[in-house]
Design an enzyme around this catalytic site. Structure first.
Site, PDB file in Angstrom:
ATOM      1  N   ALA A  35      -7.620  -2.301   2.547  1.00 37.25           N
ATOM      2  CA  ALA A  35      -8.081  -2.887   3.811  1.00 37.25           C
ATOM      3  C   ALA A  35      -7.442  -2.163   4.981  1.00 37.25           C
ATOM      4  O   ALA A  35      -6.394  -1.525   4.839  1.00 37.25           O
ATOM      5  CB  ALA A  35      -7.698  -4.374   3.882  1.00 37.25           C
ATOM      6  N   TYR A  70      -9.341  -7.820  13.985  1.00 35.21           N
ATOM      7  CA  TYR A  70      -8.972  -7.772  12.561  1.00 35.21           C
ATOM      8  C   TYR A  70      -9.509  -9.012  11.840  1.00 35.21           C
ATOM      9  O   TYR A  70     -10.152  -8.909  10.791  1.00 35.21           O
ATOM     10  CB  TYR A  70      -7.453  -7.685  12.427  1.00 35.21           C
ATOM     11  CG  TYR A  70      -6.931  -7.939  11.031  1.00 35.21           C
ATOM     12  CD1 TYR A  70      -7.047  -6.963  10.040  1.00 35.21           C
ATOM     13  CD2 TYR A  70      -6.325  -9.150  10.689  1.00 35.21           C
ATOM     14  CE1 TYR A  70      -6.567  -7.205   8.746  1.00 35.21           C
ATOM     15  CE2 TYR A  70      -5.852  -9.393   9.420  1.00 35.21           C
ATOM     16  CZ  TYR A  70      -5.973  -8.416   8.450  1.00 35.21           C
ATOM     17  OH  TYR A  70      -5.507  -8.653   7.175  1.00 35.21           O
ATOM     18  N   GLN A  93       1.095  -2.735  -0.413  1.00 35.48           N
ATOM     19  CA  GLN A  93       2.125  -3.620  -0.972  1.00 35.48           C
ATOM     20  C   GLN A  93       1.545  -4.599  -1.995  1.00 35.48           C
ATOM     21  O   GLN A  93       2.134  -4.810  -3.059  1.00 35.48           O
ATOM     22  CB  GLN A  93       2.902  -4.348   0.115  1.00 35.48           C
ATOM     23  CG  GLN A  93       2.093  -5.194   1.061  1.00 35.48           C
ATOM     24  CD  GLN A  93       2.969  -6.040   1.981  1.00 35.48           C
ATOM     25  OE1 GLN A  93       4.164  -6.217   1.745  1.00 35.48           O
ATOM     26  NE2 GLN A  93       2.400  -6.565   3.044  1.00 35.48           N
TER      27      GLN A  93
HETATM   28  N1  NAP Z   1      -0.223  -8.039   5.086  1.00 36.17           N
HETATM   29  C1  NAP Z   1      -0.479  -9.314   5.320  1.00 36.17           C
HETATM   30  O1  NAP Z   1       0.330 -10.051   5.900  1.00 36.17           O
HETATM   31  C2  NAP Z   1      -1.767  -9.922   4.827  1.00 36.17           C
HETATM   32  C3  NAP Z   1      -2.000 -11.278   5.033  1.00 36.17           C
HETATM   33  C4  NAP Z   1      -3.183 -11.840   4.547  1.00 36.17           C
HETATM   34  C5  NAP Z   1      -4.097 -11.075   3.876  1.00 36.17           C
HETATM   35  N2  NAP Z   1      -3.860  -9.745   3.715  1.00 36.17           N
HETATM   36  C6  NAP Z   1      -4.863  -8.955   3.010  1.00 36.17           C
HETATM   37  O2  NAP Z   1      -4.321  -8.584   1.755  1.00 36.17           O
HETATM   38  C7  NAP Z   1      -4.824  -7.310   1.358  1.00 36.17           C
HETATM   39  C8  NAP Z   1      -3.680  -6.361   1.025  1.00 36.17           C
HETATM   40  O3  NAP Z   1      -2.860  -6.233   2.172  1.00 36.17           O
HETATM   41  P1  NAP Z   1      -1.505  -5.422   2.134  1.00 36.17           P
HETATM   42  O4  NAP Z   1      -0.516  -6.183   2.916  1.00 36.17           O
HETATM   43  O5  NAP Z   1      -1.182  -4.992   0.729  1.00 36.17           O
HETATM   44  O6  NAP Z   1      -1.925  -4.155   3.000  1.00 36.17           O
HETATM   45  P2  NAP Z   1      -1.340  -2.671   2.990  1.00 36.17           P
HETATM   46  O7  NAP Z   1       0.031  -2.656   2.424  1.00 36.17           O
HETATM   47  O8  NAP Z   1      -1.590  -2.154   4.357  1.00 36.17           O
HETATM   48  O9  NAP Z   1      -2.283  -1.945   1.965  1.00 36.17           O
HETATM   49  C9  NAP Z   1      -3.634  -1.671   2.266  1.00 36.17           C
HETATM   50  C10 NAP Z   1      -4.003  -0.445   1.491  1.00 36.17           C
HETATM   51  O10 NAP Z   1      -5.365  -0.147   1.781  1.00 36.17           O
HETATM   52  C11 NAP Z   1      -5.445   1.276   1.943  1.00 36.17           C
HETATM   53  N3  NAP Z   1      -6.601   1.650   2.718  1.00 36.17           N
HETATM   54  C12 NAP Z   1      -6.786   1.598   4.048  1.00 36.17           C
HETATM   55  N4  NAP Z   1      -7.973   2.099   4.382  1.00 36.17           N
HETATM   56  C13 NAP Z   1      -8.562   2.504   3.227  1.00 36.17           C
HETATM   57  C14 NAP Z   1      -9.793   3.105   2.899  1.00 36.17           C
HETATM   58  N5  NAP Z   1     -10.687   3.432   3.842  1.00 36.17           N
HETATM   59  N6  NAP Z   1     -10.061   3.378   1.599  1.00 36.17           N
HETATM   60  C15 NAP Z   1      -9.179   3.069   0.640  1.00 36.17           C
HETATM   61  N7  NAP Z   1      -7.984   2.502   0.878  1.00 36.17           N
HETATM   62  C16 NAP Z   1      -7.690   2.212   2.158  1.00 36.17           C
HETATM   63  C17 NAP Z   1      -4.158   1.656   2.610  1.00 36.17           C
HETATM   64  O11 NAP Z   1      -3.933   3.042   2.436  1.00 36.17           O
HETATM   65  P3  NAP Z   1      -3.020   3.840   3.472  1.00 36.17           P
HETATM   66  O12 NAP Z   1      -1.624   3.405   3.167  1.00 36.17           O
HETATM   67  O13 NAP Z   1      -3.316   5.261   3.134  1.00 36.17           O
HETATM   68  O14 NAP Z   1      -3.471   3.427   4.840  1.00 36.17           O
HETATM   69  C18 NAP Z   1      -3.168   0.790   1.872  1.00 36.17           C
HETATM   70  O15 NAP Z   1      -2.697   1.417   0.699  1.00 36.17           O
HETATM   71  C19 NAP Z   1      -5.702  -6.840   2.520  1.00 36.17           C
HETATM   72  O16 NAP Z   1      -7.038  -7.196   2.247  1.00 36.17           O
HETATM   73  C20 NAP Z   1      -5.216  -7.659   3.691  1.00 36.17           C
HETATM   74  O17 NAP Z   1      -6.212  -7.841   4.665  1.00 36.17           O
HETATM   75  C21 NAP Z   1      -2.715  -9.156   4.157  1.00 36.17           C
END
Ligand code: NAP
Length: 301
Positions: free
Chosen positions: A89, A150, A47
Site C-alpha cells: 500500500a 490516504y 512491516q
Molecule cells: N501503518 C499503519 O499504522 C497502518 C494502520 C492501518 C492499516 N494499515 C494498512 O496495513 C497495510 C500494511 O501497512 P504497513 O504498515 O506494513 O506499511 P509499510 O510498512 O509502508 O509497507 C507497505 C509496503 O507496500 C510497498 N509498496 C508501496 N507501493 C507499492 C507498489 N506500487 N507495488 C508494490 N508494493 C508497494 C512498500 O514498498 P516500499 O517500501 O518500496 O515503498 C512497502 O513494502 C497497508 O494496507 C496499510 O494501509 C497500516
C-alpha cells in the site's frame, strides 16, 4: 512542524475455497489431499508483510516485494494462488495529500490488479476511514467518512478488493522493522531528554505479529469487513510514555496538540475500533504487543 514533535506516521484452482458464492466462507483452504495452500503475499518488504511472511511460512508462500510486483501494474504471469494477502500500500499519509492520484494508483488501482488474480483476498484497511467524531469505539456497521486523501484511497480500495475479500481494518501498526512509531521513539529517546508528542488523538496501537496471527483465523471466517486491532486504547503521548518506560529510557514526553504539529493530513481524533462480530479474532492488549515487540527487537540486536 514542531521540532521533535511526533505522532504515528503512518490458485491453485485445484483447491478451490469451500464455496464460491458471495458471503461464503473463504477459509480453511486446505486441500483434501493435504497439499499446501498457495499463498501470494504483496508488500512483503513492509512491516506487516514481514510479519505475515513469518506467520504464513508453513504455507506454499510467494512473498512478493515491490521489485517482484509493482501492484500498479498487471500481475506477473503464472500466479495461481488459493489465497492472497495484500499488504502492499501507499502508507505515506501526509504524502497522499499532495499526490492523491499517486496514492490512489497504489491503494485502489493496485488493489484492483490484485483482486484480478481471482483468489480470496485479505485487504488491510485502516482506522483512517473514520472521521473520529465518535467517542466510543467504531464497529463494522458504522459509516466511514475519511478525513484524508490516504483514508479515501483506502476506503475505495476496500471496494476494489471485490466480494471475495476479507477487509481487515486495523490501526497504528508497529513492529520490529520498518517505519513506525515505536522505532522512531526508541531512536529519539536515545538521543534526547524530551520528545513532544500529540496527546489529542486516541487509538489502539497494534503489533503486526498479532495482526498476522489474527489473519490466520480471519481466513476461516465468512468474507466481509472485520475490525482487527489490539485491545485497549491510548493517545500517541501515552504510547510514547509506555515505550520509554518499557525500554528503560528516562526520556520525558511533552504533550502537544495535533494543531501544534501542523501535519498536512487531518487525522481522526478518536479512531478506536472494536468488532461487533462475535467470531472476530481477539488480539492481545497493545501493552502486550509493545512488550513482545521490544523483546523481539532485543533478540535481534
Ligand atoms: N501503518 C499503519 O499504522 C497502518 C494502520 C492501518 C492499516 N494499515 C494498512 O496495513 C497495510 C500494511 O501497512 P504497513 O504498515 O506494513 O506499511 P509499510 O510498512 O509502508 O509497507 C507497505 C509496503 O507496500 C510497498 N509498496 C508501496 N507501493 C507499492 C507498489 N506500487 N507495488 C508494490 N508494493 C508497494 C512498500 O514498498 P516500499 O517500501 O518500496 O515503498 C512497502 O513494502 C497497508 O494496507 C496499510 O494501509 C497500516
Amino acid at each position: 512542524m514542531t521540532d521533535g514533535a511526533w505522532e504515528g506516521a503512518r490458485g491453485n484452482r485445484e483447491v478451490p475455497p469451500q464455496d464460491e458464492k458471495k458471503g461464503a466462507r473463504g477459509g480453511n483452504l486446505v486441500s483434501p489431499t493435504g497439499a499446501k495452500r498457495r499463498v501470494v503475499l504483496t508488500g512483503a518488504g513492509g512491516q506487516l508483510g514481514r510479519a505475515l511472511a513469518e506467520t504464513f511460512g508453513t504455507d506454499e508462500l510467494r512473498a512478493l516485494g515491490r521489485s517482484d510486483w509493482d501492484v500498479t501494474l498487471p500481475s506477473p504471469p503464472l500466479l495461481t494462488p488459493d489465497l492472497v494477502l495484500h499488504a502492499a500500500a501507499w502508507t505515506d499519509v501526509d504524502g497522499a495529500e499532495s499526490d492523491p492520484q499517486g496514492a490512489a494508483a497504489v491503494n485502489v488501482g493496485g488493489t484492483q490488479n490484485v483482486a484480478s488474480l481471482g483468489a480470496p483476498l485479505v485487504y488491510y484497511s485502516t482506522d483512517y476511514v473514520f472521521d473520529g467524531s465518535k467517542r466510543e469505539p467504531y464497529v463494522e456497521s458504522d459509516g466511514p467518512n475519511p478525513l484524508s486523501a490516504y483514508g479515501r484511497t483506502k476506503l475505495h480500495g476496500e471496494a476494489a478488493a471485490g466480494e471475495r475479500a476479507w477487509i481487515a481494518r486495523s490501526s497504528w501498526l508497529f513492529g520490529p522493522v520498518g517505519h513506525n512509531f515505536v522505532r522512531t521513539m526508541l531512536r529519539l529517546g536515545a538521543e534526547r531528554d524530551e520528545v513532544a508528542v500529540v496527546d489529542d488523538q486516541c487509538g489502539s496501537p497494534t503489533y503486526v505479529a498479532h495482526l498476522a496471527e489474527a489473519t490466520r483465523e480471519l481466513v476461516g471466517l465468512p468474507f466481509g469487513v472485520y475490525h482487527l486491532t489490539a485491545q485497549g486504547e491510548c493517545t500517541w503521548a501515552e504510547f510514547a510514555e509506555a515505550i520509554f518506560e518499557d525500554a528503560g529510557l528516562d526520556t520525558r514526553v511533552r504533550r502537544i496538540s495535533t494543531e501544534g504539529l501542523g501535519r498536512p493530513a487531518p487525522r481522526p481524533a478518536y479512531s478506536v475500533l472494536r468488532s461487533e462480530k462475535p467470531e472476530t479474532p481477539v488480539l492481545p492488549n497493545w501493552r502486550e504487543g509493545l512488550r513482545a515487540c521490544l523483546d523481539e527487537l532485543s533478540t535481534r540486536s
